[in-house]
Design an enzyme around this catalytic site. Structure first.
Site, PDB file in Angstrom:
ATOM      1  CG  HIS A 519      -1.855   1.143   1.300  1.00 29.95           C
ATOM      2  ND1 HIS A 519      -3.195   1.036   1.012  1.00 29.95           N
ATOM      3  CD2 HIS A 519      -1.665   2.448   1.631  1.00 29.95           C
ATOM      4  CE1 HIS A 519      -3.786   2.211   1.158  1.00 29.95           C
ATOM      5  NE2 HIS A 519      -2.866   3.081   1.541  1.00 29.95           N
ATOM      6  CD  GLU A 520       1.774   3.517   3.732  1.00 30.26           C
ATOM      7  OE1 GLU A 520       1.944   4.569   3.069  1.00 30.26           O
ATOM      8  OE2 GLU A 520       0.818   3.371   4.498  1.00 30.26           O
ATOM      9  CG  HIS A 523       0.395   6.349  -0.715  1.00 27.12           C
ATOM     10  ND1 HIS A 523      -0.662   6.957  -1.350  1.00 27.12           N
ATOM     11  CD2 HIS A 523      -0.128   5.733   0.373  1.00 27.12           C
ATOM     12  CE1 HIS A 523      -1.780   6.726  -0.673  1.00 27.12           C
ATOM     13  NE2 HIS A 523      -1.481   5.984   0.364  1.00 27.12           N
ATOM     14  CG  HIS A 526       0.507   9.028  -7.131  1.00 23.28           C
ATOM     15  ND1 HIS A 526      -0.671   9.365  -6.508  1.00 23.28           N
ATOM     16  CD2 HIS A 526       0.435   9.602  -8.352  1.00 23.28           C
ATOM     17  CE1 HIS A 526      -1.411  10.092  -7.317  1.00 23.28           C
ATOM     18  NE2 HIS A 526      -0.765  10.258  -8.441  1.00 23.28           N
TER      19      HIS A 526
END
Length: 738
Positions: A519-520, A523, A526
């Site tokens: 999940h991290e 980010h 991105h």
């Protein structure tokens, strides 16, 4: 225009960060957004570095500071950098402000470059300071970074009401030149104007002073609310509270109830802990009521019908009306499934208790969910952590990024003083096709004393286009809380670790901690893949209801058996993860998933109602009770108010729907691009193009570029609902609940 530093991304039910101290004021300042390039009178990022390098040499210290930046040698580096920053920023402001005068020529597109440059000055100090204050092991360094964040945030609030800066941007937007600019420049200018006006810069005299006062009051009330939300309840030890004995420690003959006991087998203990911890405490209720009232007053003052309208103007959803259409439409479909989950839970609870339980209550749901997970799936998941050795998981993650996105990930050495802990890894993201550097990510994976207990990602340096035609690479940090193999180390506190166990020098991950890591990394990707011209809108500095798409997408990759099977190998035998274990992992977190989604809907609706048009006709406690009755599959328990501990009312005010909205977008993108083949380079390139633009292009345009159409609210609802039904079918196949 200028935004408070909070680069770590939040998310619900996954060890969310709570923004404390001098974090987000709630003045329309989007998470992580700020400004970028330094072409002002020779004031550059390199000058800051040069000054720091000279002073460090004079002191006989190493040239290398934190993150490889000599200005961040601690202690003292952040203080010096802040002083230098504020002096240079003042000169920058003076130059831009002169462009707002009617007597000057109309400012051109270069003025937006100057605005971005000013933001960049602030972010290059504030963003690393925010990271350091949350994860550095040295309390002196954390305190210095904390002071830096507060000083810069105060300065940002001053800039947000600087009329001359506002007029400079406004004159440009009203010019013919603006009409001929590219989409990114136009959108960036619009973002600045929205943030300016949300802070009340366009007001005059007493009204502007009132806006500043309201902003200060909102910040203070927000801090109080978040601080109080984690306070324990002190319960006198007597016959009535004896059920708490052995479950909470005593302090001066009072039980310190620091949280509920949702997993306890004794229903009385679960009930008592819930009722006491979530009891209504009037002081917190008054703080929340005052906070909501001040937010509404500010929104009305600056020209909006409600705080929700003010917050959502720049979001993908666009308005509270669209958000409520999404949530109500979703609830109509999900609530029947959630109620069915509730009926099954009640049957199981009665069976376990050996007597008929008449009503399912909030303290039962987590317990029954775990009961089913352990009873039906535990045998299949015995030893599953032995297939998730950290090093193999990181290799598998790198293989996925290379195959699908054309990005290679390589560990690179660090210099003395560059990291804050010897266990921190530095990863270089490299373009597979030509070997060019994309960006750096620091991995701080292990729990230790003084480190924030939740998993999160921090921006250190935003990417941006430079004057010489080059691109300044992005730098981020990922922070997790795994148990280190050296469990006896004095330097590592494992009280918040999220990994399952260690063996020798290897760290084994639970699927939950592995999911958090993916999940991290979403980010971080991105940020890494962003190539926006302006750092104010690069990477995760985008619409809140779009920011979670890359992180949730990585969870989808991990949940795919083909991806999981590509790297999940037993640490001794090298055998791949067995099919039954892979299927059990898919099902494990989906048990009673409709109940979980419906709870998220309730939270999002509550958030919208609290930030809607005020005054609310009924007391806030009654409003919540009515919402609970309408949107929850469990009954509301009178005289409880768990929303008083829901600190997302501070950090994601009027935007909590973003998690469900982003997940719905991921459902559509996954089915369109990766469901058939998660390793598809063609789909990966299309997805990578979507991430390239950050907040510089409207998310509707970006999503349309991937899907080929702009999804409606109904499309989002149907995607999320069909995904939920699919999950339930998988669960029914493996677990007989009826």
């Amino acid at each position: 225009m200028f935004c408070r530093t909070c680069s770590g991304i939040l998310r619900p039910a996954r060890n969310c960060r709570s923004h404390l101290d001098c974090q987000t004021r709630g003045a329309g300042l989007v998470v992580g957004r700020a400004i970028g390039r330094c072409a002002l009178n020779g004031i550059t990022y390199n000058i800051y570095c040069t000054n720091a390098r000279d002073s460090s040499k004079a002191a006989g210290k190493s040239d290398t500071g934190l993150f490889g930046n000599p200005q961040f040698i601690v202690p003292g580096g952040f203080n010096r950098a802040t002083e230098s920053l504020l002096r240079d920023a003042a000169e920058c402001v003076k130059r831009i402000s002169s462009l707002g005068a009617d007597s000057r020529p109309t400012p051109g597109e270069a003025m937006i470059d100057d605005m971005d440059e000013l933001s960049d000055m602030l972010c290059l100090v504030a963003d690393p300071a925010e990271c350091v204050r949350q994860i550095h092991p040295d309390p002196v360094a954390r305190k210095e970074a904390q002071d830096t964040v507060c000083r810069i945030n105060d300065y940002i609030e001053h800039l947000n009401t600087d009329e001359s800066l506002y007029l400079a941007v406004k004159r440009f937007m009203e010019s013919e030149q603006f009409k001929n600019c590219d989409e990114v420049t136009r959108r960036t200018a619009e973002v600045h104007i929205h943030d300016f006006e949300s802070s009340g810069v366009h007001l005059t005299g007493a009204e502007k002073s009132k806006a500043v006062q309201l902003n200060n009051e909102i910040m203070s009330l927000s801090h109080e609310f978040v601080t109080n939300s984690v306070y324990p309840v002190f319960v006198p030890k007597d016959d009535e509270s004896s059920v708490l004995d052995k479950h909470y420690h005593l302090h001066f003959n009072h039980y310190v109830v620091d949280g509920p006991k949702p997993f306890n087998k004794n229903r009385q203990v679960r009930a008592a802990s819930y009722l006491m911890y979530y009891s209504v405490f009037e002081s917190q209720l008054k703080i929340l009521e005052a906070l909501l009232s001040k937010r509404q007053e500010l929104a009305t003052l600056v020209g909006y019908d409600s705080f929700a309208h003010r917050s959502l103007k720049s979001m993908m959803a666009d308005s509270p009306e669209n958000v409520m259409l999404f949530l109500n439409s979703l609830s109509e479909k999900v609530l029947p499934l959630a109620k069915r989950d509730g009926e099954r839970m009640l049957q199981l609870l009665s069976k376990v208790d050996g007597k008929t339980v008449q009503k399912l209550l909030p303290w039962d749901t987590t317990y029954v969910t775990q009961l089913v997970q352990n009873h039906c799936l535990s045998d299949k998941l015995v030893g599953v952590e032995e297939y998730f050795v950290l090093e193999s998981c990181l290799t598998g993650l790198g293989d996925l990024l290379r195959t699908t996105l054309g990005v290679e990930v390589k560990q690179v050495p660090t210099q003395d003083g560059e990291t804050w802990d010897p266990l921190v890894k530095k990863l270089a993201f490299v373009q597979e096709s030509d070997g060019s550097l994309i960006g750096y990510t620091y991995l701080d994976l292990y729990a230790r004393q003084g480190k924030i207990a939740s998993d999160c990602q921090f921006t250190i340096q935003g990417g941006k286009a430079m004057q010489d035609g080059s691109y300044r690479i992005p730098i981020v940090t990922i922070s997790c809380n795994l148990r280190h193999p050296d469990s006896g180390s004095e330097n590592h506190d494992h009280s918040h670790h999220t990994s399952a166990k260690t063996c020798g020098r290897s760290t084994f991950l639970t699927f939950h901690s592995l999911s958090n890591l993916f999940h991290e990394m979403g980010h971080a990707l991105h940020a890494m893949l962003g190539r926006s011209r302006y750092q104010a809108v690069t990477g995760t500095r985008c619409s809140t209801d779009f920011a979670e798409v890359p992180s949730i997408m990585m969870e989808y990759f991990l949940s795919d058996k083909r991806v999981l099977g590509s790297f999940a190998k037993h640490y001794k035998t090298g055998k791949p993860l067995p099919e039954d274990k892979a299927e059990a992992l898919q099902v494990y977190n989906g048990v009673f998933c409709a109940m979980d989604v419906q709870t998220q809907i309730l939270l999002a609706v509550m958030d919208q109602c609290f930030h809607g048009k005020r005054p609310i006709e009924k007391p806030i406690l009654e409003v919540f009770a009515n919402l609970h009755e309408q949107y929850s599959a469990t009954d509301y328990v009178p005289n409880t108010a768990w929303f008083l501990r829901f600190n997302h009312l501070h950090s994601y005010a009027a935007k909590y729907y973003s998690y469900l909205w982003s997940r719905a977008l991921v459902c559509l993108i996954w089915k369109s691009c990766f469901q058939a083949d998660p390793f598809s380079r063609k789909s990966g390139e299309k997805y990578r193009e979507m991430l390239r633009h950050g907040g510089g292009v409207h998310p509707r345009t970006l999503v349309k570029g991937v899907l080929g159409f702009e999804p409606s609210v109904n499309d989002l609802v149907e995607a999320l609902y069909s995904d939920l039904v699919s999950d339930q079918k998988k669960i029914q196949k493996m677990i007989l609940l009826d």
